[in-house]
Scaffold this motif. Sequence first.
Motif, PDB file in Angstrom:
ATOM      1  N   PHE A 152       0.584  -1.212  -0.116  1.00 13.11           N
ATOM      2  CA  PHE A 152      -0.151  -0.166  -0.124  1.00 13.11           C
ATOM      3  C   PHE A 152       0.804   1.383  -0.309  1.00 13.11           C
ATOM      4  O   PHE A 152       0.584   2.020  -0.815  1.00 13.11           O
ATOM      5  N   SER A 153       2.272   0.774   0.625  1.00  9.57           N
ATOM      6  CA  SER A 153       2.703   2.124   1.116  1.00  9.57           C
ATOM      7  C   SER A 153       3.527   2.346  -0.824  1.00  9.57           C
ATOM      8  O   SER A 153       3.798   3.515  -1.572  1.00  9.57           O
ATOM      9  N   GLY A 154       4.043   1.717  -1.697  1.00 12.31           N
ATOM     10  CA  GLY A 154       4.303   1.206  -2.951  1.00 12.31           C
ATOM     11  C   GLY A 154       3.428   1.805  -3.628  1.00 12.31           C
ATOM     12  O   GLY A 154       3.811   2.965  -4.815  1.00 12.31           O
ATOM     13  N   LEU A 155       2.362   1.859  -3.211  1.00 10.90           N
ATOM     14  CA  LEU A 155       0.646   1.760  -4.543  1.00 10.90           C
ATOM     15  C   LEU A 155       0.566   3.352  -4.383  1.00 10.90           C
ATOM     16  O   LEU A 155       0.447   4.335  -5.322  1.00 10.90           O
ATOM     17  N   LEU A 156       1.255   4.030  -2.926  1.00 10.00           N
ATOM     18  CA  LEU A 156       0.386   5.414  -2.528  1.00 10.00           C
ATOM     19  C   LEU A 156       1.938   6.322  -3.237  1.00 10.00           C
ATOM     20  O   LEU A 156       1.333   6.847  -3.516  1.00 10.00           O
ATOM     21  N   ASN A 157       2.880   5.850  -3.038  1.00 12.45           N
ATOM     22  CA  ASN A 157       4.064   6.054  -4.757  1.00 12.45           C
ATOM     23  C   ASN A 157       3.627   6.765  -5.757  1.00 12.45           C
ATOM     24  O   ASN A 157       4.005   7.338  -6.109  1.00 12.45           O
ATOM     25  N   THR A 158       3.037   5.390  -6.339  1.00 13.32           N
ATOM     26  CA  THR A 158       2.271   5.656  -7.835  1.00 13.32           C
ATOM     27  C   THR A 158       1.872   7.254  -7.491  1.00 13.32           C
ATOM     28  O   THR A 158       2.374   7.858  -9.252  1.00 13.32           O
ATOM     29  N   VAL A 159       1.360   7.783  -6.982  1.00  8.65           N
ATOM     30  CA  VAL A 159       0.475   8.830  -6.945  1.00  8.65           C
ATOM     31  C   VAL A 159       1.258   9.905  -6.412  1.00  8.65           C
ATOM     32  O   VAL A 159       0.360  11.129  -6.453  1.00  8.65           O
ATOM     33  N   LEU A 163       4.352  14.485 -23.025  1.00 10.84           N
ATOM     34  CA  LEU A 163       5.009  13.583 -22.260  1.00 10.84           C
ATOM     35  C   LEU A 163       4.788  13.991 -21.025  1.00 10.84           C
ATOM     36  O   LEU A 163       4.997  15.309 -20.525  1.00 10.84           O
ATOM     37  N   PRO A 164       4.290  13.164 -20.038  1.00 18.22           N
ATOM     38  CA  PRO A 164       4.053  13.280 -18.561  1.00 18.22           C
ATOM     39  C   PRO A 164       5.225  14.510 -18.251  1.00 18.22           C
ATOM     40  O   PRO A 164       6.495  13.988 -17.797  1.00 18.22           O
ATOM     41  N   VAL A 165       4.734  14.695 -17.323  1.00 15.71           N
ATOM     42  CA  VAL A 165       5.669  15.760 -16.237  1.00 15.71           C
ATOM     43  C   VAL A 165       5.219  15.187 -14.558  1.00 15.71           C
ATOM     44  O   VAL A 165       4.740  15.287 -14.133  1.00 15.71           O
ATOM     45  N   ASN A 166       6.574  14.865 -13.843  1.00 16.79           N
ATOM     46  CA  ASN A 166       6.294  14.518 -12.395  1.00 16.79           C
ATOM     47  C   ASN A 166       6.322  15.857 -11.286  1.00 16.79           C
ATOM     48  O   ASN A 166       5.522  16.330 -10.535  1.00 16.79           O
ATOM     49  N   ILE A 186      11.892   7.752 -21.715  1.00 19.41           N
ATOM     50  CA  ILE A 186      12.402   8.167 -20.001  1.00 19.41           C
ATOM     51  C   ILE A 186      11.131   7.404 -18.894  1.00 19.41           C
ATOM     52  O   ILE A 186       9.345   7.175 -19.591  1.00 19.41           O
ATOM     53  N   ALA A 187      11.232   6.654 -18.102  1.00 19.99           N
ATOM     54  CA  ALA A 187      11.113   5.967 -17.310  1.00 19.99           C
ATOM     55  C   ALA A 187      10.708   6.007 -16.277  1.00 19.99           C
ATOM     56  O   ALA A 187      11.808   6.339 -15.586  1.00 19.99           O
ATOM     57  N   CYS A 188       9.666   6.706 -15.224  1.00 19.89           N
ATOM     58  CA  CYS A 188       9.475   6.566 -13.422  1.00 19.89           C
ATOM     59  C   CYS A 188       9.757   5.756 -12.685  1.00 19.89           C
ATOM     60  O   CYS A 188       8.984   4.443 -12.647  1.00 19.89           O
ATOM     61  N   VAL A 189      10.370   5.982 -11.829  1.00 22.48           N
ATOM     62  CA  VAL A 189       9.736   5.319 -10.189  1.00 22.48           C
ATOM     63  C   VAL A 189       8.601   4.798 -10.322  1.00 22.48           C
ATOM     64  O   VAL A 189       8.284   3.548  -9.535  1.00 22.48           O
ATOM     65  N   GLU A 190       7.660   5.874 -10.284  1.00 25.81           N
ATOM     66  CA  GLU A 190       6.429   5.694 -10.360  1.00 25.81           C
ATOM     67  C   GLU A 190       5.625   4.472 -11.036  1.00 25.81           C
ATOM     68  O   GLU A 190       4.485   4.227 -10.669  1.00 25.81           O
TER      69      GLU A 190
END
Length: 377
Positions: free
Chosen positions: A122-129, A230-233, A278-282
């Motif tokens: 669940f912490s990993g899931l929250l990290n994706t957002v 392209l998305p932006v974090n 470009i690949a992000c950790v999320e």
Amino acid sequence: MKLRLAPPSFSGRLHDARTATAIGRRLAVAVAVCFLTGVLSHYLQRPPGWLAGELPSRPVWGYRLTQGIHVASGIAAIPLLLAKLWTVYPRLFVWPPVRSVRHALERLSVAVLVAAALFQLFSGLLNTVQWYPWPFSFVPVHFAVAWLLVGALLLHIAVKAPQIRAHWTRKSPGTLELPAEDGPDRRSLLLAVTAAVGAVTVTTVGQSFTPLKRFDLLAPRHPDHGPQGLPVNRTAAAAGVTAESVPGWRLNVYGPTPYALTLDELRALPQHEVTLPIACVEGWSKSAQWTGVRVRDLLDRAGARPGAGLRVVSLERRGAYRVMDMGRTYARDPLTLLALRLNGEVLSLDHGFPARIIAPNRPGVLQTKWVTRMEVL
């Protein structure tokens, strides 16, 4: 008159060892894949000093693949974990709660396993957002608890090995006491869990596996949404970079032969075009066309030795990745650019104008934006 509290009774027929084993082996596969790809991601993102210069820059899509699998397997493990907990939760109410020292240790190990699994997924899931409702740094804690989870899981498998072996397949010895009429219900449950896993995977994996992007309903990112397609974090505003801070920008390169270049002088150098993801950790990723100057050409101009690494400093005022170190494999790769253009257009401010790093097989957080200084290591 004395009141006696009786433990709750459970009438469901599928809270049994065979169902728990069937779901558990699927969950174990998902957790193993998630763990292995997560360890790889961690060391690509935060390599120890002895490894930094040896990390491979090929295949160019390597990090995109492994991180996409990491996030997808973690999300897929959530319905599996919930189903597994549903099958075994009556055991939490056994009476007496502790029968011996061995039983107490077994229950303690299960508590650690369940807590670590819930925290990781669940912490990993929250990290994706990118939502962090906790006071600690996510990456080191997530990495440490991953090892705790795997250790607790291996201990649990070792303790439960006889039961797992007895119920591994339908024809395993020791399973004849299970009612035959439970078979259809068990198959229906497993089918429902499989459908849930498939649903969450198909509706989220499109953020990295672009052929499925049209089904990207539940993922926090769509690969086509963002400035210049392209998305932006991390936006320029979040990094404290404004249009007012860019005029008069110069790239300072420090080495045996230091020099500085204006943006016009940088554009006058030989330009190269590459197609890199470009690949992000999320978990999201997308390929794009990047145009700019090869980093190795900038290093050569500064008099760098062939085995030299590189330190890159951003204009951003704060952030854990304001300063980035790049090993010699990446720095010397002909595809590693100080990019000035994206998909044929000048970089937008959110994408790192006036210049940013793009390199093959690297986490997105290390593709430094708003570069202002480069130092030969």
